[in-house]
Write a protein that holds these residues in place. Structure first.
Motif, PDB file in Angstrom:
ATOM      1  N   HIS A 236      -5.623  15.476 -16.386  1.00 34.64           N
ATOM      2  CA  HIS A 236      -4.841  15.189 -15.189  1.00 34.64           C
ATOM      3  C   HIS A 236      -4.394  13.735 -15.116  1.00 34.64           C
ATOM      4  N   HIS A 237      -4.710  12.934 -16.133  1.00 36.27           N
ATOM      5  CA  HIS A 237      -4.241  11.554 -16.140  1.00 36.27           C
ATOM      6  C   HIS A 237      -2.897  11.429 -16.839  1.00 36.27           C
ATOM      7  N   ARG A 238      -2.426  12.514 -17.449  1.00 33.24           N
ATOM      8  CA  ARG A 238      -1.176  12.465 -18.199  1.00 33.24           C
ATOM      9  C   ARG A 238      -0.285  13.616 -17.781  1.00 33.24           C
ATOM     10  N   TYR A 239       1.019  13.404 -17.948  1.00 31.67           N
ATOM     11  CA  TYR A 239       1.970  14.478 -17.706  1.00 31.67           C
ATOM     12  C   TYR A 239       2.186  15.226 -19.023  1.00 31.67           C
ATOM     13  N   ASN A 240       1.202  16.029 -19.410  1.00 29.97           N
ATOM     14  CA  ASN A 240       1.350  16.808 -20.633  1.00 29.97           C
ATOM     15  C   ASN A 240       2.390  17.908 -20.411  1.00 29.97           C
ATOM     16  N   LEU A 241       3.125  18.208 -21.454  1.00 27.06           N
ATOM     17  CA  LEU A 241       4.111  19.272 -21.344  1.00 27.06           C
ATOM     18  C   LEU A 241       3.395  20.608 -21.293  1.00 27.06           C
TER      19      LEU A 241
ATOM     20  N   LYS B  82      -6.863  11.806 -10.079  1.00 26.15           N
ATOM     21  CA  LYS B  82      -7.902  10.888  -9.624  1.00 26.15           C
ATOM     22  C   LYS B  82      -7.312   9.525  -9.267  1.00 26.15           C
ATOM     23  N   LEU B  83      -7.901   8.901  -8.236  1.00 25.98           N
ATOM     24  CA  LEU B  83      -7.538   7.532  -7.900  1.00 25.98           C
ATOM     25  C   LEU B  83      -8.200   6.568  -8.876  1.00 25.98           C
ATOM     26  N   CYS B  84      -7.576   5.415  -9.060  1.00 33.51           N
ATOM     27  CA  CYS B  84      -8.125   4.357  -9.901  1.00 33.51           C
ATOM     28  C   CYS B  84      -8.667   3.242  -9.014  1.00 33.51           C
ATOM     29  N   MET B  85      -9.460   2.388  -9.589  1.00 39.50           N
ATOM     30  CA  MET B  85     -10.014   1.246  -8.865  1.00 39.50           C
ATOM     31  C   MET B  85      -9.588  -0.033  -9.589  1.00 39.50           C
ATOM     32  N   PRO B  86      -8.391  -0.518  -9.330  1.00 41.64           N
ATOM     33  CA  PRO B  86      -7.880  -1.673 -10.064  1.00 41.64           C
ATOM     34  C   PRO B  86      -8.495  -2.970  -9.570  1.00 41.64           C
ATOM     35  N   ALA B  87      -8.469  -3.951 -10.422  1.00 41.19           N
ATOM     36  CA  ALA B  87      -8.860  -5.307 -10.003  1.00 41.19           C
ATOM     37  C   ALA B  87      -7.723  -5.892  -9.172  1.00 41.19           C
ATOM     38  N   THR B  88      -8.054  -6.540  -8.058  1.00 46.29           N
ATOM     39  CA  THR B  88      -7.025  -7.042  -7.137  1.00 46.29           C
ATOM     40  C   THR B  88      -6.856  -8.541  -7.217  1.00 46.29           C
ATOM     41  N   LYS B  89      -7.507  -9.191  -8.152  1.00 52.43           N
ATOM     42  CA  LYS B  89      -7.372 -10.642  -8.263  1.00 52.43           C
ATOM     43  C   LYS B  89      -6.080 -11.014  -8.956  1.00 52.43           C
TER      44      LYS B  89
ATOM     45  N   SER C 145       0.799  -1.221   0.000  1.00 51.31           N
ATOM     46  CA  SER C 145       0.000   0.000   0.000  1.00 51.31           C
ATOM     47  C   SER C 145       0.834   1.274   0.000  1.00 51.31           C
ATOM     48  N   HIS C 146       2.025   1.248   0.615  1.00 47.69           N
ATOM     49  CA  HIS C 146       2.797   2.485   0.773  1.00 47.69           C
ATOM     50  C   HIS C 146       3.224   3.085  -0.560  1.00 47.69           C
ATOM     51  N   CYS C 147       3.413   2.272  -1.570  1.00 50.63           N
ATOM     52  CA  CYS C 147       3.928   2.780  -2.844  1.00 50.63           C
ATOM     53  C   CYS C 147       2.832   3.407  -3.696  1.00 50.63           C
ATOM     54  N   CYS C 148       1.715   2.685  -3.897  1.00 54.53           N
ATOM     55  CA  CYS C 148       0.678   3.156  -4.824  1.00 54.53           C
ATOM     56  C   CYS C 148      -0.723   2.936  -4.274  1.00 54.53           C
ATOM     57  N   HIS C 149      -0.841   2.697  -2.972  1.00 58.10           N
ATOM     58  CA  HIS C 149      -2.139   2.526  -2.327  1.00 58.10           C
ATOM     59  C   HIS C 149      -2.946   1.418  -3.007  1.00 58.10           C
ATOM     60  N   ARG C 150      -2.312   0.242  -3.084  1.00 53.90           N
ATOM     61  CA  ARG C 150      -2.937  -0.950  -3.684  1.00 53.90           C
ATOM     62  C   ARG C 150      -3.324  -0.726  -5.144  1.00 53.90           C
ATOM     63  N   GLY C 151      -2.504   0.040  -5.871  1.00 56.26           N
ATOM     64  CA  GLY C 151      -2.754   0.265  -7.285  1.00 56.26           C
ATOM     65  C   GLY C 151      -3.706   1.389  -7.601  1.00 56.26           C
ATOM     66  N   LYS C 152      -4.146   2.116  -6.590  1.00 56.98           N
ATOM     67  CA  LYS C 152      -5.084   3.213  -6.833  1.00 56.98           C
ATOM     68  C   LYS C 152      -4.398   4.466  -7.369  1.00 56.98           C
ATOM     69  N   VAL C 153      -3.101   4.585  -7.115  1.00 54.45           N
ATOM     70  CA  VAL C 153      -2.350   5.749  -7.601  1.00 54.45           C
ATOM     71  C   VAL C 153      -1.549   5.330  -8.821  1.00 54.45           C
ATOM     72  N   ILE C 154      -1.883   5.887  -9.966  1.00 51.62           N
ATOM     73  CA  ILE C 154      -1.186   5.585 -11.214  1.00 51.62           C
ATOM     74  C   ILE C 154      -0.680   6.890 -11.805  1.00 51.62           C
ATOM     75  N   LEU C 155       0.623   7.008 -11.937  1.00 53.21           N
ATOM     76  CA  LEU C 155       1.247   8.196 -12.515  1.00 53.21           C
ATOM     77  C   LEU C 155       1.931   7.819 -13.813  1.00 53.21           C
ATOM     78  N   ALA C 156       1.695   8.604 -14.833  1.00 54.94           N
ATOM     79  CA  ALA C 156       2.351   8.366 -16.113  1.00 54.94           C
ATOM     80  C   ALA C 156       3.845   8.641 -15.987  1.00 54.94           C
ATOM     81  N   PRO C 157       4.676   7.952 -16.758  1.00 55.53           N
ATOM     82  CA  PRO C 157       6.116   8.242 -16.718  1.00 55.53           C
ATOM     83  C   PRO C 157       6.396   9.688 -17.112  1.00 55.53           C
TER      84      PRO C 157
END
Length: 264
Positions: free
Chosen positions: A189-194, A257-264, A28-40
Motif C-alpha cells: 500500500h506504499h506504492r501505486y502498483n499496477l 499508512k501515515l508517515c512520521m517525518p522529521a520536521t526540523k 497541513s491541508h495538503c499532506c498533514h505536515r508530511g504525514k501523507v505521502i503518495l507515490a506518483p
C-alpha cells in the motif's frame, strides 16, 4: 500562492501556514505536515499522454472537453444531492451540492426500453459502442473517442473484467453472474502498483448469494438496482475518473499508512 510545502511541494498562501516561521512555514491541508505521502501515478498510455500534453488542435480540443470525454467512458456515474439556484437575474446561477457527492453503479445490462450507460457500454462490440458514444456526444470527435476506447480496452483492467463478463454472458445468457470488485487489491500500500485483472475483481458464475458485500462492489446483470459505491473503496476514483487513472491504478484506501517525518 507562491509558498511551497517543504514536504509535498504543494503551493500555498503564506497565511495558510499552521506552524513555523514565515521563512520556513509548515502546512497541513495538503499532506498533514508530511504525514501523507503518495507515490506518483504511473504514466498513462502514450496516446492519452499526448492528448494531455501536446499543443495540437486535437489535444487542445480534448482538454477543453476532457470532463465530457471522461464521462463518456466512466464505469460509474457522478451523483449529488443538489439544488440549482436561479436568482432571477439578481446574481449568478449557483449549483449547490450540500456536500452529498457520491458515485453509483447500476446493473450490467440496461432494461429493454433503456439505452446503455456507463459500465453497460463495455458489454457491446467496439464499433457499436463507438457509434453510441458519438451519438450521445455529437460535439466530441470520433477519432479521439476511438483512440481513448482502444487505450482503455488494451490497458484498463476494469475494461478487461467487463469484456470477460460479456463473453461469459453470451455463452450463458440465462445463468447467474456477478462481478465482484474487491475493496483493497494492493499488497504493497506504499506504492501505486499496477493492478491485474485477477486482483481487482472476480467474475462469479452460479450461486453468488453467499458473497459478503461489505464495502465491496457487487454488480449483477439485471437485478440489484442502483448501488452507491463507498468512497473508502480503492476503485472509487478509477472507476469514474478513467482519464486520470487509465491503467486502473487504485486510489485512496484505508490501508494506506501515515508517515512520521522529521520536521526540523
Amino acid at each position: 500562492m507562491n509558498i511551497t510545502c517543504r514536504f509535498c511541494g504543494a503551493k500555498h498562501w503564506l497565511a495558510e501556514k499552521v506552524d513555523g516561521l514565515n521563512s520556513s512555514p509548515i502546512f497541513s491541508h495538503c499532506c498533514h505536515r508530511g504525514k501523507v505521502i503518495l507515490a506518483p501515478l504511473p504514466p498513462p498510455p502514450l496516446p492519452i499522454r499526448s492528448l494531455l500534453a501536446d499543443q495540437t488542435l486535437q489535444a487542445r480540443h480534448f482538454r477543453w472537453h476532457i470532463c465530457q470525454y471522461n464521462c463518456s467512458f466512466a464505469f460509474t456515474s457522478f451523483c449529488s444531492d443538489h439544488n440549482n439556484v436561479n436568482l432571477n437575474g439578481h446574481g449568478p446561477w449557483m449549483w449547490k451540492t450540500g456536500y452529498q457527492i457520491y458515485h453509483s453503479a447500476g446493473t450490467l445490462l440496461p432494461a429493454d426500453d433503456e439505452q446503455p450507460l456507463y459500465a453497460q457500454l463495455y458489454f457491446y462490440d467496439a464499433d457499436d459502442v463507438l457509434n453510441h458514444r458519438k451519438r450521445q456526444n455529437p460535439n466530441l470527435r470520433r477519432e479521439l473517442l476511438d483512440t481513448i476506447q482502444q487505450c482503455l480496452c488494451q490497458s484498463n483492467p476494469f475494461s478487461h473484467v467487463f469484456l470477460n463478463a460479456r463473453d461469459i454472458l453470451r455463452q450463458q445468457p440465462f445463468g447467474n453472474l456477478a462481478i465482484w470488485i474487491v475493496t483493497n487489491p494492493e499488497k504493497d500500500h506504499h506504492r501505486y502498483n499496477l493492478p491485474t485483472v485477477d486482483k481487482i475483481a472476480v467474475i462469479i458464475v452460479g450461486n453468488d448469494q453467499q458473497v459478503n458485500d461489505g464495502h465491496d462492489i457487487i454488480l449483477r446483470p439485471r437485478d440489484g438496482g442502483l448501488q452507491r459505491i463507498s468512497d473508502l473503496h480503492s476503485a472509487y476514483a478509477p472507476l469514474h475518473y478513467v482519464l486520470l487513472f487509465p491503467l486502473g491504478t487504485p486510489g485512496w484506501n484505508t490501508s494506506l499508512k501515515l508517515c512520521m517525518p522529521a520536521t526540523k
